[in-house]
Design an enzyme around this catalytic site. Structure first.
Site, PDB file in Angstrom:
ATOM      1  N   LYS A  25       0.827  -1.204   0.000  1.00 45.33           N
ATOM      2  CA  LYS A  25       0.000   0.000   0.000  1.00 45.33           C
ATOM      3  C   LYS A  25       0.866   1.261   0.000  1.00 45.33           C
ATOM      4  O   LYS A  25       0.654   2.167  -0.808  1.00 45.33           O
ATOM      5  CB  LYS A  25      -0.931  -0.028   1.220  1.00 45.33           C
ATOM      6  CG  LYS A  25      -1.926   1.088   1.208  1.00 45.33           C
ATOM      7  CD  LYS A  25      -2.866   0.997   2.400  1.00 45.33           C
ATOM      8  CE  LYS A  25      -3.964  -0.014   2.198  1.00 45.33           C
ATOM      9  NZ  LYS A  25      -4.524  -0.553   3.405  1.00 45.33           N
ATOM     10  N   ARG A  95      -3.281   2.681   8.807  1.00 44.93           N
ATOM     11  CA  ARG A  95      -3.563   1.408   8.141  1.00 44.93           C
ATOM     12  C   ARG A  95      -2.327   0.542   8.048  1.00 44.93           C
ATOM     13  O   ARG A  95      -1.228   1.033   7.855  1.00 44.93           O
ATOM     14  CB  ARG A  95      -4.026   1.656   6.700  1.00 44.93           C
ATOM     15  CG  ARG A  95      -5.347   2.323   6.556  1.00 44.93           C
ATOM     16  CD  ARG A  95      -5.460   2.819   5.118  1.00 44.93           C
ATOM     17  NE  ARG A  95      -6.730   3.474   4.895  1.00 44.93           N
ATOM     18  CZ  ARG A  95      -7.791   2.880   4.386  1.00 44.93           C
ATOM     19  NH1 ARG A  95      -7.753   1.620   4.027  1.00 44.93           N
ATOM     20  NH2 ARG A  95      -8.918   3.540   4.231  1.00 44.93           N
ATOM     21  N   GLY A 104      -7.908  -7.477   4.575  1.00 48.25           N
ATOM     22  CA  GLY A 104      -8.726  -7.536   5.781  1.00 48.25           C
ATOM     23  C   GLY A 104      -8.121  -8.282   6.954  1.00 48.25           C
ATOM     24  O   GLY A 104      -8.761  -8.442   7.980  1.00 48.25           O
ATOM     25  N   MET A 106      -5.361  -7.538   8.711  1.00 50.02           N
ATOM     26  CA  MET A 106      -4.767  -6.728   9.768  1.00 50.02           C
ATOM     27  C   MET A 106      -5.611  -5.480  10.001  1.00 50.02           C
ATOM     28  O   MET A 106      -6.621  -5.280   9.373  1.00 50.02           O
ATOM     29  CB  MET A 106      -3.337  -6.392   9.394  1.00 50.02           C
ATOM     30  CG  MET A 106      -2.439  -7.604   9.547  1.00 50.02           C
ATOM     31  SD  MET A 106      -0.770  -7.241   9.077  1.00 50.02           S
ATOM     32  CE  MET A 106      -0.979  -6.695   7.439  1.00 50.02           C
ATOM     33  N   ARG A 349      -3.390  -1.496  -6.480  1.00 50.18           N
ATOM     34  CA  ARG A 349      -2.550  -2.701  -6.406  1.00 50.18           C
ATOM     35  C   ARG A 349      -2.969  -3.613  -7.547  1.00 50.18           C
ATOM     36  O   ARG A 349      -4.052  -3.438  -8.116  1.00 50.18           O
ATOM     37  CB  ARG A 349      -2.738  -3.414  -5.060  1.00 50.18           C
ATOM     38  CG  ARG A 349      -4.156  -3.834  -4.832  1.00 50.18           C
ATOM     39  CD  ARG A 349      -4.350  -4.453  -3.463  1.00 50.18           C
ATOM     40  NE  ARG A 349      -5.778  -4.640  -3.204  1.00 50.18           N
ATOM     41  CZ  ARG A 349      -6.294  -4.895  -2.019  1.00 50.18           C
ATOM     42  NH1 ARG A 349      -5.516  -4.977  -0.975  1.00 50.18           N
ATOM     43  NH2 ARG A 349      -7.579  -5.062  -1.868  1.00 50.18           N
ATOM     44  N   HIS A 471     -15.281  -9.004   1.393  1.00 49.99           N
ATOM     45  CA  HIS A 471     -14.246  -9.909   1.883  1.00 49.99           C
ATOM     46  C   HIS A 471     -14.381 -11.316   1.306  1.00 49.99           C
ATOM     47  O   HIS A 471     -13.433 -11.903   0.793  1.00 49.99           O
ATOM     48  CB  HIS A 471     -14.320  -9.958   3.406  1.00 49.99           C
ATOM     49  CG  HIS A 471     -13.384 -10.948   4.008  1.00 49.99           C
ATOM     50  ND1 HIS A 471     -13.760 -12.220   4.332  1.00 49.99           N
ATOM     51  CD2 HIS A 471     -12.073 -10.869   4.279  1.00 49.99           C
ATOM     52  CE1 HIS A 471     -12.731 -12.875   4.802  1.00 49.99           C
ATOM     53  NE2 HIS A 471     -11.687 -12.069   4.792  1.00 49.99           N
ATOM     54  N   SER A 779      12.097 -44.216 -17.356  1.00 52.36           N
ATOM     55  CA  SER A 779      10.989 -43.397 -16.864  1.00 52.36           C
ATOM     56  C   SER A 779      11.075 -43.385 -15.342  1.00 52.36           C
ATOM     57  O   SER A 779      11.042 -44.440 -14.706  1.00 52.36           O
ATOM     58  CB  SER A 779       9.661 -43.973 -17.331  1.00 52.36           C
ATOM     59  OG  SER A 779       8.614 -43.213 -16.775  1.00 52.36           O
ATOM     60  N   CYS A 846       7.157 -40.146 -14.636  1.00 55.80           N
ATOM     61  CA  CYS A 846       5.743 -40.519 -14.666  1.00 55.80           C
ATOM     62  C   CYS A 846       5.124 -40.562 -13.279  1.00 55.80           C
ATOM     63  O   CYS A 846       3.966 -40.879 -13.103  1.00 55.80           O
ATOM     64  CB  CYS A 846       5.552 -41.850 -15.379  1.00 55.80           C
ATOM     65  SG  CYS A 846       6.348 -43.223 -14.538  1.00 55.80           S
ATOM     66  N   TYR A 866      10.750 -35.489 -20.808  1.00 56.12           N
ATOM     67  CA  TYR A 866       9.307 -35.259 -20.744  1.00 56.12           C
ATOM     68  C   TYR A 866       8.778 -35.560 -19.344  1.00 56.12           C
ATOM     69  O   TYR A 866       9.415 -36.265 -18.569  1.00 56.12           O
ATOM     70  CB  TYR A 866       8.548 -36.083 -21.791  1.00 56.12           C
ATOM     71  CG  TYR A 866       8.481 -37.572 -21.523  1.00 56.12           C
ATOM     72  CD1 TYR A 866       7.520 -38.109 -20.671  1.00 56.12           C
ATOM     73  CD2 TYR A 866       9.377 -38.440 -22.129  1.00 56.12           C
ATOM     74  CE1 TYR A 866       7.464 -39.472 -20.423  1.00 56.12           C
ATOM     75  CE2 TYR A 866       9.335 -39.805 -21.889  1.00 56.12           C
ATOM     76  CZ  TYR A 866       8.372 -40.328 -21.032  1.00 56.12           C
ATOM     77  OH  TYR A 866       8.315 -41.666 -20.768  1.00 56.12           O
TER      78      TYR A 866
HETATM   79  C1  PEP Z   1       5.862 -44.403  -9.428  1.00 58.59           C
HETATM   80  O1  PEP Z   1       6.228 -45.197  -8.587  1.00 58.59           O
HETATM   81  O2  PEP Z   1       6.244 -43.216  -9.424  1.00 58.59           O
HETATM   82  C2  PEP Z   1       4.922 -44.796 -10.480  1.00 58.59           C
HETATM   83  C3  PEP Z   1       4.618 -43.945 -11.452  1.00 58.59           C
HETATM   84  O3  PEP Z   1       4.341 -46.003 -10.394  1.00 58.59           O
HETATM   85  P1  PEP Z   1       3.148 -46.315  -9.383  1.00 58.59           P
HETATM   86  O4  PEP Z   1       2.642 -45.013  -8.858  1.00 58.59           O
HETATM   87  O5  PEP Z   1       2.129 -47.036 -10.183  1.00 58.59           O
HETATM   88  O6  PEP Z   1       3.810 -47.149  -8.357  1.00 58.59           O
END
Ligand code: PEP
Ligand code: MG
Length: 886
Positions: A25, A95, A104, A106, A349, A471, A779, A846, A866
């Site tokens: 502020k 303020r 809101g 304080m 703001r 609020h 992976s 994954c 990825y």
């Molecule tokens: C993991 O272990 O990260 C995985 C993707 O396999 P799950 O969650 O099926 O064990």
């Protein structure tokens, strides 16, 4: 040391980039002053003083008070009034203002400097006695509550009693004489509650108020707010002392709040609310329902917009809007006051906004040439994208509900999404029920900062009073909660624990549905449909795709998930967990047959029944993913997960297999394990029962060959779970290659396929160079990798991990954000080792971390190629990946 910064008369000592020191502020008041906007003069006591104040045991640091007095002199000069003067008194507001906005949370005190003498001077100098006494009674009420700790209700009771006595409907019906009496009673109340007189010395008032504002940094609701919003504890708050301008001087005065663009949709239109003859807090507190800012905003002919009521001020505001947007290059949330037709700016703001608005505004600002694409991408918090993907009401169901008379109320659509839940009327109860796994809707007259924990726990919030900037609306929007405010037709009865609309009564525990996009409130539960994505969102995502290196796949076990993932922009399937296909009801008996088989013969018979089922699953998925890679993982979980558990299930299985129940039970017992997650699971199943994996590989590749014949491009990847040793991998790769050769020979079709491994056991990461001899890709199963690296059960850790986070032994839940130091180092090592054997080899993540922005940033850094999250997190991952690159 400089502890106090002055602004006024077109010049300020501070600026917008000093937020850490001056609070949001204070920094922005300074900036607006320098921009030449009409800002009343004032001073800001720095956040550093706040920190010192606490270090000194709640005492002002030496020299601060002198600097405050110096500043007050400058304000007096600029305003041509004197603080405490009996004839023409200067009043100030005091303020809080933290570096990060905490709406809101304080304390604020207005009209400071009034006492039994100055109130008369104010009456004389303004020629408005009623106004002066109203200001005084407001001041005693606020100061009494905030600084002296007297409950707000006690003041309200006196005010209400007075109104009854004289037959006044609203506050504005009280005369100056009435208000004098209210002031008298207020002062008696103060004396009774605190044992001391209401302080009459303005400088003493000022000291006490500054202290109170500093202290409010550590009030429970502020602490809770910081915890929820991850605001550092050591920021501290600044204190702004600003010359008062009055919106309550009569019908040529007023006060309002506006957004330079619509905070709900992001549309480039001026948007806001104001109240005539009122003081700032009246709007935010949601006590009276305000009027719209613009004509376009009106929803009924009775409303009078500021554009109509104060056309000149409106024109001026339009200019301010333009100046602020061009200067800040962002949508602003402003507060203003009109004193006798003159405009004063009290705050600006960056405005809080819904995710939908955030996306639209960012994209529009790029098109208007104000910011770059990169800047636009960085402005969107990826986790907020969830809001865009929020469900909406099913239109058919909505129509039906309306026909059935279940549309019970309409309020202002404060924050989007359609949610259902049980009605509760207080915040604690909301938390309690939510902890039991219930979905709740918090229903209140209006919310106050004390309700913050309940709002957090609820699915949605409904209030009877207040406007779009009340609020409840502001906080809910920030939290991404569905919210409807100002549903004036409902009456909330806290005593009876029910709310009434006409003759409909909704009791605590009954289910209602809110549509935060339209403001409709329904009795009962309504079906919802998944969200659809807007044009601007697509555009922003396209920019993200242009910029990012990290690819984004999706974890999908069904054609539906695969389709959802593709719609959200997934570039392949990163993990298809085949066990989920086994869990289908009609397949479970066959799966049990397979598991409980005593001989290979028996097992093969069961597997032959499963083969066509699995094959059809894969065909459906390949069809959806036409042209994109599909990474299929062979069976992973401990077999006992599929076993019968209840007596009834045992009976049925025995019958189906034509075996005595005792026999079945004995076999099931043999499969019991003390530590199933470290037991016969993952690739160990493939080593122990190769025929299971053989069937799965055959199903995958027969499906692939058939799809190829039908003109579908298939890119199957076959992945082995829980590999811990290179010979294990070698053995299973041999099996896969053998089955593949058989299938290709039988079908006369060949499909390119890859064999890879999960890296989810620490040993696998450490010997990744050896694994890479057989694995064409890695992976990272970061769920198991985290579990096994920490030796921390992913299924049970939730029970105690909170304590670790509280004590800051852990920075956060390692199952949510990747542990860069430990698990992260294993990933880095594995990538490096893998590349030694197989340069440029493909790597992905994954585990759940693949959809977490913070983790994605790390994955980008260590060269993962990825990530693969669940479908709804695909857009989040795309954006996070772009941000990681920028
Ligand atoms: C993991 O272990 O990260 C995985 C993707 O396999 P799950 O969650 O099926 O064990
Ligand atoms: Mg795993």
């Amino acid at each position: 040391k400089k502890m106090v910064y002055y602004f006024g008369g077109g010049k300020a000592e501070g600026s917008a980039d000093m937020k850490l020191l001056l609070g949001g502020k204070g920094a922005n008041l300074a900036e607006m002053t320098n921009l030449g906007l009409p800002v009343p003069p004032g001073i800001t006591i720095t956040t550093e003083v706040c920190k010192e104040y606490f270090e000194l045991g709640q005492k002002f640091p030496e020299g601060m008070w002198e600097q405050v007095l110096e500043g007050m002199k400058k304000i007096e000069e600029e305003m041509g009034k004197k603080f405490g003067d009996k004839r023409n008194p200067l009043l100030v507001s005091v303020r809080s203002g933290a570096p990060v906005s905490m709406p809101g949370m304080m304390d604020t005190i207005l009209n400071l400097g009034l006492n039994d003498e100055t109130v008369k001077g104010l009456a004389e100098s303004t020629g408005n006695e009623r106004f002066a006494w109203d200001s005084y009674r407001r001041f005693i009420q606020m100061f009494g509550n905030v600084v002296m700790g007297i409950p707000h209700e006690k003041f309200e009771e006196i005010l209400e009693a007075k109104k009854r006595e004289v037959g006044a409907k609203a506050d504005v019906d009280l005369t100056a004489e009435d208000l004098k009496d209210v002031v008298k009673r207020y002062k008696e109340l103060v004396k009774k509650e605190t044992g001391r007189e209401f302080p009459q010395d303005p400088y003493e008032q000022l000291k006490m108020a500054i202290k109170a504002v500093f202290d409010s940094w550590n009030n429970p609701r502020a602490i809770k707010y910081r915890e929820i919003n991850k605001i550092p504890e050591d920021y501290g708050t600044a204190v702004n002392i600003v010359a008062m301008v009055f919106g309550n001087m009569g019908d040529t005065s007023g006060t309002g709040v506006a957004f330079t663009r619509n905070p709900s949709t992001g549309e480039n239109v001026f948007y806001g609310e104001y109240l005539k003859n009122a003081q700032g807090e009246d709007v935010v507190a949601g006590i009276r329902t305000p009027q719209p800012l613009t004509k376009a905003q009106k929803t009924s002919p009775e409303q009078v917009s500021l554009e109509e009521e104060f056309p000149e001020v409106y024109q001026q505001l339009l200019k301010v809007r333009d100046i602020l947007e061009k200067h800040y290059k962002d949508m602003q949330d402003i507060e203003f006051t009109i004193e006798n037709g003159r405009l004063w700016m009290l705050q600006t703001r960056a405005g809080k906004r819904t995710a939908r608005a955030a996306v639209k505004i960012a994209v529009d600002l790029v098109k208007e040439g104000l910011i770059s694409k990169e800047e636009a991408l960085l402005r969107i918090d990826p986790t907020l994208i969830n809001q865009l993907l929020h469900p909406m009401l099913d239109e058919e169901e909505r129509k039906r509900a309306i026909e059935e008379g279940r549309l019970i109320a309409r309020g202002l659509p404060a924050a989007p999404g359609a949610v259902s839940g049980k009605v509760v009327f207080n915040a604690d109860e909301a938390v309690e029920l939510a902890e039991k796994g219930e979905k709740v809707i918090l229903v209140r007259h209006e919310t106050s900062p004390e309700d913050i924990h309940g709002m957090h726990a609820a699915e949605g919030i409904l209030t009877a009073r207040g406007g779009m900037t009340s609020h409840a609306a502001v906080v809910a929007r920030g939290m991404g909660k569905t919210c409807i405010v100002g549903a004036e037709s409902i009456y909330v009865d806290y005593d009876k624990e029910e709310f009434r609309v006409g003759d409909v009564v909704v009791k605590k525990g009954e289910v209602i549905t809110l549509d935060g996009s339209t403001g409709e409130v329904f009795h009962g539960e309504l079906k919802t449909i998944p969200a659809q994505i807007s044009g601007e969102f697509e555009e922003l995502m396209k920019w993200a795709d242009e910029i990012r290196d990290l690819k984004v796949r999706v974890n999908a076990d069904t054609p539906e998930d695969a389709k959802q993932g593709r719609e959200f922009g997934a570039e392949g399937i990163g993990l298809c967990r085949t066990e989920h296909m086994f869990f289908k009801e009609e397949r479970i008996p066959v799966v049990r047959e397979m598991i409980l088989a005593k001989t290979e013969e028996e097992r093969k018979r069961a597997l032959e029944k499963l083969l066509p089922m699995q094959k059809n699953d894969f065909i459906a998925i390949f069809e959806v993913m036409n042209g994109l890679p599909v990474n299929i993982r062979l069976l992973d979980p401990p077999l006992h997960e599929f076993l019968p558990k209840t007596e009834e299930e045992f009976q049925r299985t025995a019958q189906e297999m034509g075996l005595p129940v005792e026999e079945i039970k004995k076999r099931a017992e043999e499969l019991e394990e003390v530590n199933p997650m470290l037991g016969l699971r993952g690739s160990r199943l493939g080593i122990t029962f190769p025929e299971i994996y053989e069937m799965q590989v055959r199903a995958i590749l027969e499906a692939a060959c058939e799809c190829k014949k039908n003109g579908i491009e298939v890119l199957p990847e076959i992945m082995l779970p829980l590999i811990a040793d290179d010979r294990e991998l070698k053995e299973l790769k041999k099996l896969i290659d053998r089955v593949a050769a058989e299938v290709f020979l039988e079908t006369g079709v060949e499909v390119p396929y890859q064999v890879g491994t999960m890296v989810e056991v620490p040993r696998a990461a450490l010997i990744a160079d050896q694994l890479a001899r057989y694995a064409e890709y890695f992976s990272f199963g970061t769920n198991d990798l985290t579990q096994m690296t920490f030796g921390l059960s992913r299924d049970d850790a939730g029970k105690f991990i909170g304590k670790y986070i509280e004590l800051e032994i852990l920075k956060g839940d390692p199952f949510m954000h990747i542990d860069e130091n430990g698990v992260g180092r294993l990933i880095e090592t594995a990538i490096e080792l893998g590349n030694r054997t197989r340069p440029g080899m493909k790597t992905g993540v994954c585990g759940e971390h693949g959809g977490d922005p913070r983790s994605i940033n790390f994955f980008q850094k260590v060269g993962v190629q990825y990530v693969s999250p669940s479908p709804f997190r695909v857009p989040i991952a795309r954006l996070a990946a772009a941000q990681a690159k920028i």
